[in-house]
Scaffold this active site. Structure first.
Site, short mmCIF file in Angstrom:
data_model
loop_
_atom_site.label_atom_id
_atom_site.label_comp_id
_atom_site.label_asym_id
_atom_site.label_seq_id
_atom_site.Cartn_x
_atom_site.Cartn_y
_atom_site.Cartn_z
CD GLU A 246 -1.05 8.18 9.22
OE1 GLU A 246 -2.05 7.46 9.09
OE2 GLU A 246 -0.60 8.90 8.31
CG PHE B 242 0.25 -5.86 4.45
CD1 PHE B 242 -0.24 -5.03 5.45
CD2 PHE B 242 -0.62 -6.82 3.93
CE1 PHE B 242 -1.55 -5.14 5.92
CE2 PHE B 242 -1.92 -6.95 4.39
CZ PHE B 242 -2.39 -6.10 5.38
CG HIS C 210 -1.50 4.69 5.27
ND1 HIS C 210 -1.49 4.53 3.90
CD2 HIS C 210 -1.64 3.44 5.80
CE1 HIS C 210 -1.61 3.23 3.61
NE2 HIS C 210 -1.71 2.56 4.74
CE LYS D 143 -5.51 4.38 2.55
NZ LYS D 143 -4.55 5.50 2.67
CG HIS E 11 -6.53 1.08 1.69
ND1 HIS E 11 -5.57 1.49 0.78
CD2 HIS E 11 -5.83 0.58 2.76
CE1 HIS E 11 -4.36 1.24 1.27
NE2 HIS E 11 -4.49 0.70 2.47
CB CYS F 297 -0.96 0.00 1.19
SG CYS F 297 -2.06 -1.43 1.14
#
Length: 416
Positions: free
Chosen positions: A314, A399, A303, A335, A340, A163
């Site tokens: 975050e 990831f 994010h 998002k 996403h 991502c």
């Protein structure tokens, strides 16, 4: 001394609109693109919602015969590139094409093609498998097909970092221009993983929201009731140019890229470092590269996935890096509005960031209703905010603990 790099064109395919105008109008008004999945039955899935691009017709952008040989993620990438080039007003010469990089990527690639060809293999045998299966599914084909379609001959590759992938793509395109390797770069990402296997895989690791009703309320970054992210699809492409190249052709300039940072958590395959060190280091490297102080950042495009861990970590990383200035920052998550887009998320959200700088408007984090004590910053809740932005930071985390951050600056003729 690094050269100045500017953004002069954007192309977007998203659940809230195809093309910059519709995308931006819905984004700043907080109009959600999340709905029930229509591509396949979801009776056996705990999650039944996603951000599908339901009005996309590849033949609006690509020859019908060619479109049949492309996975949906490559169709998205070609369409977004065409839109970005038109938006930039740039019609490159053959010499310019030799000095243009293409760095466009995906988180997963041609999953739809792979699933379809597995069914052919198991039901009809190996001789019936399509000769196009490999070139349709591999991730680097987004970049490859853009070069083939438009004739760009410069460096061409696809960083694969889940991502964070398209933010890495933008960062490396910026570096190539800043270091004088090329004059221009086509950068971004595309994703089309809303398939039975894609949905099942993310359901299996309990990453997705199961708050299916109503769909548009499911993605709620930084809200105490958040329970996972919402899968989405689409593409974002940006046209980057050296400032000299852009000025020479009198291009409109949306914003300047002035910093790129990358890091890894070195911790876990899917969970973020609980201390937020990797995220903090990524932001720190980007701001150092920009050559500015932390208190010069006005806005962070987070994010902000809407998962319990991401939003908490975050927030922690932002507070550790910025100290008291963290509480003065405006922070929002796109998002909440369009879900996403996985490997394409960074690119589409960078487009939102440069439009925020250009228009002086920060899109809201929608569905924010209940405060989480561990997420206690200003997330621009539910309503867009008019704000002059000089410096904006964009975060993307993937990831594998792979992180990327970018610093954008409002363009002016002054020297850095």
């Amino acid at each position: 001394m690094k050269r100045r790099v500017v953004v002069t064109g954007v192309g977007v395919i998203s659940p809230i609109g195809i093309g910059k105008e519709k995308f931006w109008e819905n984004l700043k008004n907080g109009k959600s693109g999340i709905s029930y999945i229509e591509k396949f039955p979801t009776d056996d899935y705990p999650t039944k919602i996603a951000g599908e691009v339901k009005d996309f017709n590849p033949e609006d952008f690509i020859d019908k015969r060619e479109a049949r040989r492309l996975d949906r993620f490559c169709q998205f990438s070609l369409a977004a590139t065409l839109l970005a080039l038109k938006d930039s007003g740039w019609e490159p010469t053959e010499e310019e094409k030799e000095n243009t990089a293409v760095i466009v990527t995906s988180g997963i690639g041609g999953l739809e093609t792979l699933e379809a060809q597995f069914r052919v293999l198991f039901e009809k045998g190996p001789k019936k498998v399509s000769p196009f299966v490999v070139p349709m599914m591999i991730i680097n084909m987004a970049s490859g097909n853009i070069a083939i379609q438009f004739g760009f001959k410069g460096p061409n590759f696809a960083p694969v970092t889940a991502c964070a992938a398209s933010s890495h793509a933008i960062g490396y395109g910026y570096k190539l221009i800043a270091q004088g390797e090329v004059e221009c770069a086509i950068v971004g990402g595309a994703e089309a993983s809303i398939t039975p296997m894609g949905l099942a895989g993310f359901c299996a690791i309990q990453a997705l929201s199961t708050q299916n009703d109503p769909p548009e309320k499911a993605s709620k970054p930084f809200d105490a009731r958040r329970d996972g992210f919402v899968m989405s699809e689409g593409a974002g492409i940006l046209i980057l140019e050296s400032l000299e190249h852009a000025l020479k052709r009198s291009a409109r300039i949306y914003a300047e890229i002035v910093g790129f940072g990358a890091s890894d958590d070195g911790y876990h395959i899917t969970a973020p470092d609980p201390e937020g060190f990797g995220a903090m280091l990524s932001m720190k490297r980007a701001i150092l590269d920009a050559g500015i102080s932390y208190d010069m950042i006005d806005y962070i495009n987070a994010h902000g996935t809407s998962t319990k861990l991401n939003d908490k970590i975050e927030t922690l990383a932002i507070k550790k890096l910025f100290g008291e200035h963290a509480y003065k920052l405006a922070i929002s998550s796109n998002k909440s509005i369009f879900g996403h887009l996985l490997g394409a998320a960074g690119a589409v959200e960078c487009i939102a960031t440069v439009l925020s700088i250009y228009e002086g408007i920060i899109p809201p984090t929608i569905n924010y209703e209940e405060r989480d004590p561990e997420c206690d910053l200003d997330y621009v809740p539910n309503k867009a905010r008019i704000k002059e932005i000089k410096y904006a930071l964009k975060n993307s985390f993937g990831f594998g603990g792979q992180n990327a951050s970018l610093v954008f600056k409002k363009y002016s003729n002054e020297k850095l």
